[in-house]
Design an enzyme around this catalytic site. Structure first.
Site, PDB file in Angstrom:
ATOM      1  N   ASP A  37       0.741  -1.215   0.036  1.00 21.87           N
ATOM      2  CA  ASP A  37      -0.005  -0.091  -0.062  1.00 21.87           C
ATOM      3  C   ASP A  37       0.941   1.356   0.124  1.00 21.87           C
ATOM      4  OD1 ASP A  37      -3.269   0.383   1.208  1.00 21.87           O
ATOM      5  OD2 ASP A  37      -2.014   2.244   1.074  1.00 21.87           O
ATOM      6  N   ASN A  90      -5.591  -4.268  -6.727  1.00 20.43           N
ATOM      7  CA  ASN A  90      -6.892  -3.736  -5.989  1.00 20.43           C
ATOM      8  C   ASN A  90      -6.715  -2.150  -5.890  1.00 20.43           C
ATOM      9  OD1 ASN A  90      -9.037  -3.899  -3.933  1.00 20.43           O
ATOM     10  ND2 ASN A  90      -7.377  -3.088  -2.901  1.00 20.43           N
ATOM     11  N   TYR A 158     -12.372   8.286 -13.333  1.00 23.45           N
ATOM     12  CA  TYR A 158     -12.596   6.958 -12.616  1.00 23.45           C
ATOM     13  C   TYR A 158     -13.085   5.998 -13.514  1.00 23.45           C
ATOM     14  CZ  TYR A 158     -13.689   3.659  -8.948  1.00 23.45           C
ATOM     15  OH  TYR A 158     -13.723   2.451  -8.111  1.00 23.45           O
ATOM     16  N   LYS A 162     -11.261   2.647 -15.171  1.00 25.24           N
ATOM     17  CA  LYS A 162     -11.698   1.212 -15.093  1.00 25.24           C
ATOM     18  C   LYS A 162     -12.184   0.544 -16.421  1.00 25.24           C
ATOM     19  CE  LYS A 162     -11.293   1.431 -10.552  1.00 25.24           C
ATOM     20  NZ  LYS A 162     -10.450   0.520  -9.754  1.00 25.24           N
ATOM     21  N   ILE A 191     -19.601  -0.412  -2.258  1.00 25.50           N
ATOM     22  CA  ILE A 191     -19.123  -1.016  -1.390  1.00 25.50           C
ATOM     23  C   ILE A 191     -18.705  -0.198   0.056  1.00 25.50           C
ATOM     24  CG2 ILE A 191     -17.534  -2.914  -0.381  1.00 25.50           C
ATOM     25  CD1 ILE A 191     -19.175  -3.838  -2.837  1.00 25.50           C
ATOM     26  N   THR A 193     -16.652   1.005   2.226  1.00 28.32           N
ATOM     27  CA  THR A 193     -15.185   1.020   2.381  1.00 28.32           C
ATOM     28  C   THR A 193     -14.997   2.702   2.635  1.00 28.32           C
ATOM     29  OG1 THR A 193     -14.243   1.596   0.283  1.00 28.32           O
ATOM     30  CG2 THR A 193     -14.735  -0.680   1.039  1.00 28.32           C
TER      31      THR A 193
HETATM   32  P1  NAD Z   1      -9.975   2.139  -0.123  1.00 22.34           P
HETATM   33  O1  NAD Z   1      -9.780   3.556  -0.039  1.00 22.34           O
HETATM   34  O2  NAD Z   1     -10.550   1.493   1.410  1.00 22.34           O
HETATM   35  O3  NAD Z   1      -8.638   1.269  -0.282  1.00 22.34           O
HETATM   36  C1  NAD Z   1      -7.802   1.620  -1.395  1.00 22.34           C
HETATM   37  C2  NAD Z   1      -6.283   1.478  -1.040  1.00 22.34           C
HETATM   38  O4  NAD Z   1      -5.429   1.840  -1.997  1.00 22.34           O
HETATM   39  C3  NAD Z   1      -5.980   2.351   0.061  1.00 22.34           C
HETATM   40  O5  NAD Z   1      -5.574   1.839   1.316  1.00 22.34           O
HETATM   41  C4  NAD Z   1      -4.969   3.289  -0.375  1.00 22.34           C
HETATM   42  O6  NAD Z   1      -3.763   3.868   0.587  1.00 22.34           O
HETATM   43  C5  NAD Z   1      -4.454   2.486  -1.492  1.00 22.34           C
HETATM   44  N1  NAD Z   1      -3.809   3.318  -2.396  1.00 22.34           N
HETATM   45  C6  NAD Z   1      -4.160   4.605  -3.287  1.00 22.34           C
HETATM   46  N2  NAD Z   1      -3.407   4.965  -4.153  1.00 22.34           N
HETATM   47  C7  NAD Z   1      -2.384   3.912  -4.296  1.00 22.34           C
HETATM   48  C8  NAD Z   1      -1.135   4.052  -4.718  1.00 22.34           C
HETATM   49  N3  NAD Z   1      -0.702   4.976  -5.762  1.00 22.34           N
HETATM   50  N4  NAD Z   1      -0.330   2.931  -4.463  1.00 22.34           N
HETATM   51  C9  NAD Z   1      -0.450   2.184  -3.579  1.00 22.34           C
HETATM   52  N5  NAD Z   1      -1.685   2.039  -2.979  1.00 22.34           N
HETATM   53  C10 NAD Z   1      -2.607   3.013  -3.233  1.00 22.34           C
HETATM   54  O7  NAD Z   1     -10.870   1.510  -1.243  1.00 22.34           O
HETATM   55  P2  NAD Z   1     -11.603   0.306  -1.608  1.00 22.34           P
HETATM   56  O8  NAD Z   1     -13.073   0.671  -1.827  1.00 22.34           O
HETATM   57  O9  NAD Z   1     -11.204  -0.968  -0.723  1.00 22.34           O
HETATM   58  O10 NAD Z   1     -11.161   0.091  -3.116  1.00 22.34           O
HETATM   59  C11 NAD Z   1     -10.314  -0.868  -3.481  1.00 22.34           C
HETATM   60  C12 NAD Z   1     -10.475  -0.959  -5.123  1.00 22.34           C
HETATM   61  O11 NAD Z   1     -11.925  -1.368  -5.449  1.00 22.34           O
HETATM   62  C13 NAD Z   1     -10.399   0.213  -5.851  1.00 22.34           C
HETATM   63  O12 NAD Z   1      -9.513  -0.105  -7.093  1.00 22.34           O
HETATM   64  C14 NAD Z   1     -11.559   0.892  -5.899  1.00 22.34           C
HETATM   65  O13 NAD Z   1     -11.525   1.613  -7.446  1.00 22.34           O
HETATM   66  C15 NAD Z   1     -12.381  -0.405  -6.327  1.00 22.34           C
HETATM   67  N6  NAD Z   1     -13.717  -0.315  -6.016  1.00 22.34           N
HETATM   68  C16 NAD Z   1     -14.289   0.081  -5.061  1.00 22.34           C
HETATM   69  C17 NAD Z   1     -15.753   0.268  -4.853  1.00 22.34           C
HETATM   70  C18 NAD Z   1     -16.394   0.838  -3.783  1.00 22.34           C
HETATM   71  O14 NAD Z   1     -17.368   1.011  -3.651  1.00 22.34           O
HETATM   72  N7  NAD Z   1     -15.663   0.774  -2.272  1.00 22.34           N
HETATM   73  C19 NAD Z   1     -16.559  -0.263  -6.000  1.00 22.34           C
HETATM   74  C20 NAD Z   1     -15.869  -0.408  -7.200  1.00 22.34           C
HETATM   75  C21 NAD Z   1     -14.673  -0.589  -7.209  1.00 22.34           C
END
Ligand code: NAD
Length: 258
Positions: A37, A90, A158, A162, A191, A193
């Site tokens: 991370d 991720n 975004y 994707k 989700i 988060t």
């Molecule tokens: P989150 O913000 O809880 O976690 C994302 C993590 O990525 C964080 O710990 C952050 O520090 C890390 N990060 C950000 N930039 C970074 C970089 N340059 N290098 C390394 N790490 C980095 O988010 P999440 O909801 O757990 O999202 C995880 C994935 O799921 C993402 O790709 C997000 O786009 C995707 N997603 C999330 C949702 C949702 O609703 N939460 C929906 C669809 C897709």
């Protein structure tokens, strides 16, 4: 509890949200996990939690948009655990000023592309040689349901990033299908988060999204982590080039039931 025994997994964005839950789940299933991370403290905490539960994990601070750092991340997997079998790409960002076509600042567009799309490519680029040397592997790239349909609540950078993840993953899958590497995308719905915490804290914005989810609630990180586990493990041995949608029915609905 043994679906990833003897496997080495790298998970990016593993300090928070979906990645953090997946890191714990993959470790519980027997994998040795590189918890990567950009927030090294969070990665350290997540790895410590896994170790405290009896699992094997090492934290790595990495910016997935940095080629050198991503190569070093894969080196940690190979150096510490002897190979690489699973990459869960991720990490992602969702900036508040990513909006419509006219109002999204170019710097925001670039940052989103660098992390969400280039970061996925760099991860694949570093992982493929290590996976080939390890006898094959599975790459799981996180896209989103917004890569499959347009949203009135625009977030153009975004969404475009994707969509790029879906296209990249298909090509990767075809290129390496006969070399023992599978590649699939995962398309989560909304989700609960930290990524969405600001948006979901506002009742009006929250409800605007909720009305589109046939199941009637937002998803939980473990519901995405379990889908990632399926794609990462040999249970999905004939699945490659696909996009697994885990969205509570959003993309299936024209009108959502009351
Ligand atoms: P989150 O913000 O809880 O976690 C994302 C993590 O990525 C964080 O710990 C952050 O520090 C890390 N990060 C950000 N930039 C970074 C970089 N340059 N290098 C390394 N790490 C980095 O988010 P999440 O909801 O757990 O999202 C995880 C994935 O799921 C993402 O790709 C997000 O786009 C995707 N997603 C999330 C949702 C949702 O609703 N939460 C929906 C669809 C897709």
């Amino acid at each position: 509890m043994d679906r990833l025994v003897d496997k080495v997994a790298v998970i990016t964005g593993a300090g928070s949200g979906i990645g953090r839950v997946a890191a714990r789940l993959f470790a519980d299933e027997g994998a040795s996990v590189v918890v990567a991370d950009i927030d090294a403290d969070q990665a350290g905490e997540a790895a410590a939690e896994i170790a405290a539960a009896g699992g094997t994990a090492v934290p790595v601070g990495v910016d997935v948009s940095d080629e050198r750092e991503v190569a070093d991340m894969v080196e940690v997997a190979v150096g510490r655990f002897g190979g690489l079998h699973v990459l869960f790409n991720n990490a992602g960002v969702f900036p508040a000023d990513d909006g419509g076509i006219l109002d999204t600042p170019p710097d925001t567009w670039q940052r989103v592309m660098d992390v969400n799309l280039k970061g996925v490519w760099l991860g694949c680029r570093a992982a493929v040689p290590a996976m080939l040397a390890s006898g094959g592997g599975s790459i799981v790239n996180v896209a989103s349901f917004v890569a499959l349909m347009g949203a009135a609540t625009a977030q153009v950078a975004y969404t475009a990033s994707k969509g790029g993840v879906l296209a990249l993953t298909r090509e990767l899958a075809v290129e390496y299908a006969r070399s023992g590497i599978r590649a699939n995308s995962l398309c989560p719905g909304p989700i609960e988060t930290p990524l969405l915490s600001e948006l979901l804290a506002d009742p009006e914005r929250r409800n605007r999204r909720l009305v589109h989810i046939p199941i009637g609630r937002f998803g939980r990180p473990e519901e995405i982590a379990r889908a990632a586990l399926f794609l990462a493990s040999d249970e999905s041995s004939f699945v490659t080039g696909s996009a697994l949608v885990v969205d509570g029915g959003i993309t299936a609905a024209y009108v959502t039931p009351e």
